[in-house]
Write a protein that holds these residues in place. Structure first.
Motif, PDB file in Angstrom:
ATOM      1  N   VAL A   1       0.837  -1.199   0.000  1.00 28.62           N
ATOM      2  CA  VAL A   1       0.000   0.000   0.000  1.00 28.62           C
ATOM      3  C   VAL A   1       0.873   1.250   0.000  1.00 28.62           C
ATOM      4  N   LEU A   2       2.037   1.166   0.615  1.00 29.69           N
ATOM      5  CA  LEU A   2       2.971   2.293   0.630  1.00 29.69           C
ATOM      6  C   LEU A   2       3.479   2.593  -0.785  1.00 29.69           C
ATOM      7  N   SER A   3       3.650   1.549  -1.588  1.00 35.57           N
ATOM      8  CA  SER A   3       4.155   1.731  -2.953  1.00 35.57           C
ATOM      9  C   SER A   3       3.033   1.943  -3.963  1.00 35.57           C
ATOM     10  N   GLY A   4       1.769   1.880  -3.493  1.00 31.72           N
ATOM     11  CA  GLY A   4       0.645   2.074  -4.395  1.00 31.72           C
ATOM     12  C   GLY A   4       0.189   0.824  -5.109  1.00 31.72           C
ATOM     13  N   ASN A   5       0.740  -0.336  -4.728  1.00 33.25           N
ATOM     14  CA  ASN A   5       0.338  -1.598  -5.342  1.00 33.25           C
ATOM     15  C   ASN A   5      -0.872  -2.224  -4.652  1.00 33.25           C
ATOM     16  N   LEU A   6      -1.304  -1.631  -3.553  1.00 29.19           N
ATOM     17  CA  LEU A   6      -2.501  -2.060  -2.836  1.00 29.19           C
ATOM     18  C   LEU A   6      -3.260  -0.799  -2.463  1.00 29.19           C
ATOM     19  N   ASP A   7      -4.572  -0.811  -2.641  1.00 30.70           N
ATOM     20  CA  ASP A   7      -5.358   0.397  -2.382  1.00 30.70           C
ATOM     21  C   ASP A   7      -5.638   0.623  -0.900  1.00 30.70           C
ATOM     22  N   ILE A   8      -6.108  -0.422  -0.201  1.00 30.44           N
ATOM     23  CA  ILE A   8      -6.570  -0.265   1.184  1.00 30.44           C
ATOM     24  C   ILE A   8      -6.011  -1.391   2.038  1.00 30.44           C
ATOM     25  N   LEU A   9      -5.451  -1.027   3.181  1.00 34.83           N
ATOM     26  CA  LEU A   9      -5.007  -1.989   4.196  1.00 34.83           C
ATOM     27  C   LEU A   9      -5.812  -1.725   5.457  1.00 34.83           C
ATOM     28  N   ASP A  10      -6.533  -2.738   5.950  1.00 30.63           N
ATOM     29  CA  ASP A  10      -7.411  -2.501   7.095  1.00 30.63           C
ATOM     30  C   ASP A  10      -6.790  -2.861   8.428  1.00 30.63           C
ATOM     31  N   GLN A  11      -5.497  -3.224   8.427  1.00 29.08           N
ATOM     32  CA  GLN A  11      -4.818  -3.534   9.686  1.00 29.08           C
ATOM     33  C   GLN A  11      -3.332  -3.223   9.559  1.00 29.08           C
ATOM     34  N   VAL A  12      -2.931  -2.094  10.107  1.00 30.75           N
ATOM     35  CA  VAL A  12      -1.520  -1.712  10.085  1.00 30.75           C
ATOM     36  C   VAL A  12      -0.736  -2.651  10.999  1.00 30.75           C
ATOM     37  N   PRO A  13       0.379  -3.214  10.558  1.00 32.20           N
ATOM     38  CA  PRO A  13       1.176  -4.087  11.429  1.00 32.20           C
ATOM     39  C   PRO A  13       1.794  -3.292  12.572  1.00 32.20           C
ATOM     40  N   ASP A  14       1.990  -3.960  13.700  1.00 28.52           N
ATOM     41  CA  ASP A  14       2.507  -3.231  14.865  1.00 28.52           C
ATOM     42  C   ASP A  14       3.900  -2.668  14.622  1.00 28.52           C
TER      43      ASP A  14
ATOM     44  N   GLN B   1       1.135   7.150  10.499  1.00 29.51           N
ATOM     45  CA  GLN B   1       0.471   8.445  10.319  1.00 29.51           C
ATOM     46  C   GLN B   1       1.332   9.413   9.513  1.00 29.51           C
ATOM     47  N   SER B   2       2.645   9.316   9.650  1.00 24.84           N
ATOM     48  CA  SER B   2       3.520  10.170   8.836  1.00 24.84           C
ATOM     49  C   SER B   2       3.679   9.611   7.424  1.00 24.84           C
ATOM     50  N   ASP B   3       3.588   8.277   7.273  1.00 22.70           N
ATOM     51  CA  ASP B   3       3.648   7.672   5.941  1.00 22.70           C
ATOM     52  C   ASP B   3       2.397   7.999   5.126  1.00 22.70           C
ATOM     53  N   PHE B   4       1.258   8.106   5.819  1.00 21.83           N
ATOM     54  CA  PHE B   4      -0.025   8.376   5.155  1.00 21.83           C
ATOM     55  C   PHE B   4      -0.722   9.540   5.876  1.00 21.83           C
ATOM     56  N   PRO B   5      -0.169  10.744   5.792  1.00 20.24           N
ATOM     57  CA  PRO B   5      -0.652  11.859   6.630  1.00 20.24           C
ATOM     58  C   PRO B   5      -2.119  12.207   6.435  1.00 20.24           C
TER      59      PRO B   5
ATOM     60  N   VAL C   1      -4.895   2.187   6.536  1.00 27.97           N
ATOM     61  CA  VAL C   1      -4.307   3.199   5.652  1.00 27.97           C
ATOM     62  C   VAL C   1      -4.738   2.896   4.221  1.00 27.97           C
ATOM     63  N   TRP C   2      -4.663   3.904   3.368  1.00 30.84           N
ATOM     64  CA  TRP C   2      -4.981   3.691   1.962  1.00 30.84           C
ATOM     65  C   TRP C   2      -4.078   4.541   1.080  1.00 30.84           C
ATOM     66  N   ALA C   3      -3.845   4.059  -0.134  1.00 27.37           N
ATOM     67  CA  ALA C   3      -2.964   4.725  -1.091  1.00 27.37           C
ATOM     68  C   ALA C   3      -3.672   5.919  -1.720  1.00 27.37           C
ATOM     69  N   ASP C   4      -2.894   6.753  -2.407  1.00 22.96           N
ATOM     70  CA  ASP C   4      -3.485   7.926  -3.067  1.00 22.96           C
ATOM     71  C   ASP C   4      -4.209   7.551  -4.356  1.00 22.96           C
ATOM     72  N   THR C   5      -4.349   6.255  -4.586  1.00 26.12           N
ATOM     73  CA  THR C   5      -5.080   5.760  -5.751  1.00 26.12           C
ATOM     74  C   THR C   5      -6.588   5.767  -5.530  1.00 26.12           C
ATOM     75  N   VAL C   6      -7.035   5.899  -4.265  1.00 29.22           N
ATOM     76  CA  VAL C   6      -8.469   5.807  -3.956  1.00 29.22           C
ATOM     77  C   VAL C   6      -8.914   6.974  -3.077  1.00 29.22           C
ATOM     78  N   ASP C   7     -10.221   7.231  -3.116  1.00 29.06           N
ATOM     79  CA  ASP C   7     -10.846   8.252  -2.281  1.00 29.06           C
ATOM     80  C   ASP C   7     -12.121   7.675  -1.665  1.00 29.06           C
ATOM     81  N   ASN C   8     -12.735   8.487  -0.782  1.00 26.23           N
ATOM     82  CA  ASN C   8     -13.989   8.109  -0.126  1.00 26.23           C
ATOM     83  C   ASN C   8     -13.858   6.802   0.653  1.00 26.23           C
ATOM     84  N   VAL C   9     -12.751   6.664   1.372  1.00 26.63           N
ATOM     85  CA  VAL C   9     -12.524   5.475   2.194  1.00 26.63           C
ATOM     86  C   VAL C   9     -13.101   5.721   3.579  1.00 26.63           C
ATOM     87  N   GLU C  10     -13.974   4.835   4.012  1.00 23.93           N
ATOM     88  CA  GLU C  10     -14.591   4.939   5.326  1.00 23.93           C
ATOM     89  C   GLU C  10     -14.588   3.557   5.984  1.00 23.93           C
TER      90      GLU C  10
END
Length: 540
Positions: A256-269, A276-280, A516-525
């Motif tokens: 998701v950081l590289s934009g190869n995945l749109d949405i990750l619903d569980q950030v690893p510890d 938050q700084s990676d995906f401000p 977190v989600w990539a800049d490839t998508v919007d309206n993520v809730e």
């Protein structure tokens, strides 16, 4: 008795979590307008389902994410946990016991066959049959005619193609609240022709459908596309959903950081300090209806919960865990130490139930309890193990918890890794665990009852620890039949006090959804249960 009516608008349910996300931090804009390519495929993370994709036999999150996308029940839940009509036009009762359900007209399955009243009644009866051994069969236990020990004959009556009735064994004001759970999904006639084949390529009536007959590549991914015939409250604004089954959350985060995945619903510890700084502007950190624990099975030597030794050792283990330190250091305050067996976002939650002090770290008390157990039967040099699935990002907290237990009690304690969640669940299913195992619950619907019945009721499908208590079962049944939310809450809280005495599981903490989600998508809730509302997501 006052008539309970469920109409076309949002259902006014007993004990909902309608405001659970108010004031929570979120980095996204889920606005009302949709923009982007309506044919674009959204990509997200997931895990290999434990079982074939049959709604009544899918009780884990990997399969549940798929089932909820492919099927539409009578009702569904919005982001805040409020209930909305989906396949149903109305759900009504004069006495909270005999319910009349009317369906919206013109609905079809993705094979073109109609969704009828019998699509529901036949599916529910099939799921409730003892001989079919469905893990979610107990969800039908409050319908008259249900049996946990023999084949059931549920009190369901088809009135017409678009209307049927359900008679409950006892009044339940909140029964419609449960009907958004996947076990209550309808099934097409083709299901009964070949259930095995159907489980590999399910035919549903929901917002998405499988892209092809071979869309599910085991241990890799599943590809869904929009079901254009679906016209319910979850109508997608995108073209489909691909769920990739990652072996580690770190790999998903890198994608998701590289934009190869749109949405990750569980950030690893491992990324809690940096996400938050990676995906401000593209992160969520908000409460969700998720409870985490670990289970000590009743059949484990020295931990039989019906004996004095077992009760003492369970309490000692619980008091030996420093939850405050673990949630601060490992989870960077994305978890909250548990005070009960449910979730703070659910109406009726309490943080001061009798017996809850067993969740407070107390090294001296833990040692004393363990010593009392040792006087009954020596533990010897046995290693206390805590099993977890490596594909879920659990190793760090398991290591911290077992180190806390070992240091406090002076015993050997360590984690035991399974490669996948499905493999761990298989051993739990077969009573093959030789130690404790990580557990928890992501709510199916917003109710205290849903956190208690599936996990601890005698014979329940997710009661992997094989706990049984007539006192607990009685209080649960009493609360389920209550005619007011206050009465039900009192019974469910008393039932939890029984759990604090027996400790079938050791409560650990409640989870926030940290996604977190990539800049490839919007309206993520993210919804009340931590799952993204995929149908709202737009993609350029």
């Amino acid at each position: 008795m006052k008539k309970t009516r469920m109409g076309l608008g949002a259902i006014a349910v007993v004990g909902t979590a309608a405001l659970v996300l108010t004031g929570c931090a979120s980095g996204g804009d889920s606005g009302d307008s949709a923009s982007g390519d309506s044919s674009a495929i959204i990509t997200t993370n997931g895990s290999e389902p434990q079982n074939p994709l049959i709604p009544s036999n899918t009780t884990e999150t990997g399969g549940g994410k798929i089932i909820d996308s492919v099927f539409a029940g009578l009702v569904s839940y919005n982001a805040k946990g409020a209930t909305e009509m989906d396949a149903a036009e109305s759900i009504e009762s004069d006495d909270n016991k005999l319910w009349t359900i009317k369906l919206k007209e013109g609905q079809t399955f993705t094979d073109g066959t109609p969704v009828t009243a019998e699509s529901f009644t036949k599916a529910w009866n099939w799921a409730a049959q003892f001989s079919n051994a469905q893990s979610a069969s107990y969800f039908f236990d409050n319908i008259s005619g249900y049996s946990a020990e023999a084949d059931s004959d549920l009190a369901l009556t088809v009135v017409s193609d678009t209307e049927f009735t359900a008679e409950l064994a006892a009044p339940a004001a909140d029964w419609p609240l449960r009907l958004g759970y996947s076990a209550f999904s309808p099934l097409p006639e083709s299901f009964y022709d070949d259930t095995e084949a159907f489980g590999e390529n399910p035919i549903g009536n929901g917002p998405y459908k499988l892209a092809s007959a071979d869309a599910w590549t085991h241990n890799q991914d599943i590809k869904l596309v929009t079901n254009s015939d679906y016209d319910g409250p979850r109508k997608p604004v995108n073209g489909g959903l691909t769920i990739t089954f990652y072996t580690t959350q770190d790999a998903a985060y890198a994608d998701v950081l590289s934009g190869n995945l749109d949405i990750l619903d569980q950030v690893p510890d491992s990324q809690f300090a940096s996400y938050q700084s990676d995906f401000p502007d593209r992160f969520a950190n908000q409460p969700a209806a998720i409870f985490q624990s670990f289970t000590i099975p009743q059949y484990l030597e020295h931990f039989d919960g019906t004996t004095e030794e077992g009760k003492l050792r369970r309490a000692a283990i619980s008091k030996a865990i420093n939850r405050d330190d673990i949630t601060k250091v490992i989870f960077q305050d994305t978890r909250t130490p548990a005070k009960d067996f449910t979730s703070p976002v659910i109406d009726g939650y309490s943080d001061d139930l009798e017996g809850s002090d067993v969740l407070t770290y107390d090294a001296e008390e833990a040692k004393d309890l363990w010593a009392q157990a040792e006087a009954i039967a020596p533990y010897g040099d046995t290693t206390f193990t805590l099993a977890y699935n490596a594909d879920g990002g659990h190793q760090n907290w398991v290591d911290a918890a077992t180190n806390s237990i070992a240091d406090t009690l002076g015993i050997k304690a360590e984690g035991k890794s399974y490669a996948t969640f499905a493999e761990l669940l298989d051993d739990e299913d077969n009573d093959a665990m030789d130690g404790a195992f990580r557990s928890g619950w992501q709510a199916d619907y917003p109710s205290l009852y849903n956190f208690l019945s599936p996990l601890y009721q005698t014979g329940a499908g997710s009661n992997y620890g094989r706990y049984t208590s007539t006192e607990f079962d009685g209080l649960l049944e009493q609360g389920a039949a209550a005619t007011s939310a206050d009465d039900a809450t009192a019974d469910f809280q008393e039932a939890q006090e029984v759990l604090f005495k027996d400790l079938p599981v050791v409560p650990l903490w409640y989870s926030n959804v940290t996604g977190v989600w990539a800049d490839t998508v919007d309206n993520v809730e993210f919804g009340w249960n931590s799952v993204p509302l995929f149908y709202e997501v737009t993609k350029s």
